[in-house]
Design a protein around this motif. Structure first.
Motif, PDB file in Angstrom:
ATOM      1  N   ALA A   1     -50.776  58.359  18.514  1.00 19.79           N
ATOM      2  CA  ALA A   1     -51.074  59.088  17.140  1.00 19.79           C
ATOM      3  C   ALA A   1     -51.695  59.024  17.974  1.00 19.79           C
ATOM      4  N   PRO A   2     -53.183  59.567  16.866  1.00 16.57           N
ATOM      5  CA  PRO A   2     -54.803  59.690  16.362  1.00 16.57           C
ATOM      6  C   PRO A   2     -55.343  58.734  15.787  1.00 16.57           C
ATOM      7  N   ALA A   3     -56.041  58.958  15.953  1.00 16.69           N
ATOM      8  CA  ALA A   3     -57.079  57.917  14.408  1.00 16.69           C
ATOM      9  C   ALA A   3     -57.089  58.144  13.247  1.00 16.69           C
ATOM     10  N   PRO A   4     -56.744  57.130  12.244  1.00 18.90           N
ATOM     11  CA  PRO A   4     -56.678  57.930  10.763  1.00 18.90           C
ATOM     12  C   PRO A   4     -57.129  58.664  10.494  1.00 18.90           C
ATOM     13  N   SER A   5     -57.363  59.592   9.473  1.00 12.60           N
ATOM     14  CA  SER A   5     -57.860  60.535   8.743  1.00 12.60           C
ATOM     15  C   SER A   5     -59.156  59.930   8.345  1.00 12.60           C
ATOM     16  N   TRP A   6     -58.843  58.717   7.479  1.00 10.86           N
ATOM     17  CA  TRP A   6     -59.871  58.122   7.232  1.00 10.86           C
ATOM     18  C   TRP A   6     -61.198  58.206   7.721  1.00 10.86           C
ATOM     19  N   LEU A   7     -61.498  57.773   9.125  1.00 12.13           N
ATOM     20  CA  LEU A   7     -62.489  58.133   9.871  1.00 12.13           C
ATOM     21  C   LEU A   7     -62.897  59.155   9.564  1.00 12.13           C
TER      22      LEU A   7
ATOM     23  N   VAL B   1     -60.045  64.409  27.223  1.00  4.17           N
ATOM     24  CA  VAL B   1     -59.592  63.779  26.344  1.00  4.17           C
ATOM     25  C   VAL B   1     -58.767  64.690  25.722  1.00  4.17           C
ATOM     26  N   PRO B   2     -57.699  64.085  25.308  1.00 10.27           N
ATOM     27  CA  PRO B   2     -56.895  65.285  24.225  1.00 10.27           C
ATOM     28  C   PRO B   2     -57.907  65.555  23.098  1.00 10.27           C
ATOM     29  N   TRP B   3     -57.445  66.891  21.732  1.00 11.31           N
ATOM     30  CA  TRP B   3     -58.385  66.984  20.878  1.00 11.31           C
ATOM     31  C   TRP B   3     -58.395  66.270  19.778  1.00 11.31           C
ATOM     32  N   SER B   4     -57.042  65.804  19.551  1.00  4.47           N
ATOM     33  CA  SER B   4     -57.080  64.199  18.740  1.00  4.47           C
ATOM     34  C   SER B   4     -58.663  63.586  18.790  1.00  4.47           C
ATOM     35  N   VAL B   5     -58.806  63.265  20.566  1.00  4.18           N
ATOM     36  CA  VAL B   5     -59.330  61.941  20.553  1.00  4.18           C
ATOM     37  C   VAL B   5     -60.820  62.212  20.387  1.00  4.18           C
ATOM     38  N   THR B   6     -61.135  64.103  20.920  1.00  2.00           N
ATOM     39  CA  THR B   6     -62.621  64.213  20.883  1.00  2.00           C
ATOM     40  C   THR B   6     -63.197  64.113  18.789  1.00  2.00           C
ATOM     41  N   ALA B   7     -62.141  64.857  18.626  1.00  2.00           N
ATOM     42  CA  ALA B   7     -62.217  64.950  16.769  1.00  2.00           C
ATOM     43  C   ALA B   7     -62.516  63.696  16.047  1.00  2.00           C
ATOM     44  N   ALA B   8     -62.016  62.833  16.979  1.00  2.00           N
ATOM     45  CA  ALA B   8     -62.597  60.936  15.864  1.00  2.00           C
ATOM     46  C   ALA B   8     -63.534  60.744  16.910  1.00  2.00           C
ATOM     47  N   GLN B   9     -63.827  60.570  17.758  1.00  2.00           N
ATOM     48  CA  GLN B   9     -64.908  60.376  19.356  1.00  2.00           C
ATOM     49  C   GLN B   9     -66.628  59.731  17.727  1.00  2.00           C
ATOM     50  N   TRP B  10     -66.951  59.030  18.272  1.00  2.00           N
ATOM     51  CA  TRP B  10     -68.001  58.541  16.860  1.00  2.00           C
ATOM     52  C   TRP B  10     -69.284  58.540  17.881  1.00  2.00           C
TER      53      TRP B  10
END
Length: 626
Positions: free
Chosen positions: A119-125, A444-453
């Motif tokens: 599962a990806p990071a929560p959308s609120w991030l 990494v998967p796109w779901s990780v790229t989209a959540a990176q800090w």
């Protein structure tokens, strides 16, 4: 004029190419590649890897435009992480398309796109920027003046310059506290902050508090448990999320667990630490006064290393009823997640590696307390393997964003631009920056790229303004931060032009008095307005928040890229110096609409050849195209 890259096939993991959502094992996921008609590509296959064996499926035509064909193929999600890339056939022979680009040679799977069941990071991030606060340096409430100075501390006046090295770097004490943070939350709201991340609040014997003496209570110097509860309640009331900071790799040498471990070798606490013999082969082993050798963080005896093979460590840190991982996610604190310090070393020692198991259990523990809780790793180096394991949602993206951005914008020979290395910084061409970013994003998967800090600096690095050396280049860097995929992270003070030569020197206080007067030497009002504008721009753009990433031009002194969502296309132009400019294909406009300038001063015009991008620099431009 510099050539563009938009005549090459393109795919990323965003909603234009992969259906939204997290697949389950056994799902069949259609993935789409966009192939410019002028690229010469005749046929396309998708090559996925299932149980270690490549499988090829031919892609089918799936619509498109006058300029691009869309071709779609199905990928079976047979493993928790399923790599895939595209085989392109046409005149001149076959080529491969992966996350690093198009190649007319054989390539390893390391650069392949990836589907994952994690599962990806929560959308609120992604709702607003992440704002990092170093509590000792942010703000002091009136109550701070009545607290006794601890025996380890050297008092400092609020306007004193932070020490950059030596014992004073860790002991200089300014007295910022949690009620002081509450008093300035409106500043964060006006800046467009969505998440507040505080470095540790547990008591220690340093101003940074990464040497915790207990996890059972909040440092009284910050106001204690009651102040932490007041802070999180006030932040939540303003719609802000709050991330805590915890050390899972080590405690402080003054920690109650370690004191008991030293005092009684038969105690449960003794089994919670890694004990070892010192010697040339063990440079990270420290020696206690009684002669016991113990592993420590990088050989600093003040930070003894936890042993994650010990059940007692799991119980005290994660699974027990009072374990800190869960306790501070519950009321009255209600944290929304954790940033985990030294995540890359947690559970690793010699031939033992429990890092992925720890990360997965931490995620499970966070999920038990908060279904939408977040778990972010600190990893200064290559975190790609750890990010595939289903533990950390994302990483503090030093290697995939911070360092490449610095390498493009910093002056050659700068002593601060090679942070962590025993050499001076080197100013690299735009192609080197883009190659580094694509290498790490592709792993990494796109779901990780989209959540990176993504950061331009933190409490562990020099300040952006010091790294790049000019306001114009700081604007280029900041625009990159707010338009690149992932979550922009701002260290308190960057938004008003703070400076600093290294991590310790960069931990400056906030000059609130100057801010109240409209500006001053330590409060640049124009920089603050820039951050506010770019933050609002990102919040108001679906493409910048959630869209894919397509590099359009890569020049030594300029880069141009597209952020694209199903509803919006945004063009970003960043130039560190004057360059030759470029002409982009007119089909990007999707019709007769004119480009809409959203930010910046770069020249853009629609001519008979297409979209003409001027060679202004240093300069930025952000435009909505369609």
């Amino acid at each position: 004029m510099t050539d563009h890259l938009l005549d090459q096939p393109h795919h990323d993991g965003s909603a234009l190419h992969v259906p939204a959502g997290t697949p389950a094992l056994g799902d069949v996921v259609p993935v789409t590649v966009r192939v410019p008609r002028e690229s010469g590509v005749d046929r396309v296959w998708v090559r996925s890897v299932r149980d270690g064996e490549p499988r090829l499926v031919e892609a089918r035509d799936d619509g498109g435009t006058a300029a691009e064909r869309c071709l779609t193929a199905d990928v079976v999600v047979h493993n928790p992480v399923t790599p895939y890339r595209f085989l392109l056939d046409g005149p001149g022979g076959y080529r491969w398309l992966d996350g690093r680009g198009v190649h007319d040679r054989e390539v390893p799977d390391a650069g392949s796109f990836r589907l994952t069941t994690h599962a990806p990071a929560p959308s609120w991030l992604g709702d607003g920027l992440v704002y990092q606060i170093f509590p000792d340096r942010f703000a002091r409430s009136a109550a701070a003046a009545d607290r006794p100075v601890p025996d380890w501390a050297v008092p400092a006046a609020w306007d004193d310059e932070p020490a950059g090295a030596g014992p004073l770097a860790g002991t200089q004490y300014y007295g910022g506290d949690l009620d002081g943070v509450v008093e300035h939350l409106d500043h964060l709201v006006a800046l467009g902050v969505g998440t507040v991340y505080l470095t540790p609040v547990f008591p220690g014997r340093s101003n940074h508090r990464y040497d915790a003496s207990t996890f059972a209570a909040v440092d009284p110097l910050l106001g204690g448990d009651e102040a932490y509860a007041r802070f999180t309640a006030a932040a939540h009331a303003r719609g802000l999320r709050v991330m805590g900071d915890i050390t899972t790799n080590h405690t402080g040498e003054d920690h109650e667990w370690f004191r008991r471990a030293l005092a009684d070798p038969t105690s449960p606490e003794h089994g919670m630490y890694v004990w070892a013999e010192s010697g040339p082969g063990n440079p990270d082993v420290a020696t206690a006064p009684d002669g016991q050798g113990y592993a420590s963080w990088l050989g600093f005896g003040s930070l003894p290393k936890l042993d994650w093979t010990a059940p007692e460590t799991w119980h005290r840190m994660v699974t027990g009823p009072d374990a800190p991982i869960g306790r501070y996610l519950r009321e009255p604190f209600g944290l929304d997640g954790w940033r985990v310090d030294v995540a890359n070393m947690t559970g690793r020692w010699e031939d033992t590696d429990r890092t992925h198991a720890v990360a997965r259990e931490l995620r499970a523990a966070v999920g038990r307390e908060r279904l939408d809780g977040a778990l972010i790793a600190e990893h200064f180096h290559d975190a790609t393997t750890d990010l595939l394991a289903g533990g950390w949602h994302a990483n503090m993206n030093y290697t995939g964003f911070t360092r490449p951005a610095w390498s493009w914008l910093a002056e050659h020979g700068s002593p601060v631009a090679a942070h962590g290395l025993p050499v001076a910084g080197a100013r690299r061409p735009g192609g080197a920056m883009v190659a580094a970013m694509r290498d790490f994003d592709a792993a990494v998967p796109w779901s990780v790229t989209a959540a990176q800090w993504n950061m331009l600096g933190s409490h562990d690095t020099p300040r952006l303004r010091t790294v790049v050396g000019s306001d114009a280049l700081a604007e280029v860097a900041t625009t990159l931060l707010f338009t690149y995929p992932g979550n922009p992270v701002v260290f308190a003070g960057d938004e008003v032009g703070a400076t600093g030569d290294n991590g310790e020197h960069a931990r400056t206080t906030m000059a609130w008095d100057q801010g109240a007067r409209g500006g001053g030497p330590r409060w640049d009002a124009s920089t603050l307005e820039r951050y506010r504008r770019l933050s609002a721009l990102r919040r108001g753009s679906a493409a910048l928040r959630d869209g894919g990433m397509r590099w359009a031009v890569v020049d030594d002194d300029a880069v141009v890229f597209l952020r694209e969502s199903p509803a919006e296309r945004v063009l970003v132009v960043l130039a560190r110096a004057p360059w030759s400019g470029a002409v982009l294909p007119g089909w990007l406009l999707g019709g007769d609409a004119e480009p809409e300038r959203l930010y910046g001063a770069v020249g853009l015009a629609v001519g008979p050849e297409g979209i003409e991008v001027s060679g202004d620099g240093p300069a930025v431009g952000v435009f909505r195209l369609a």
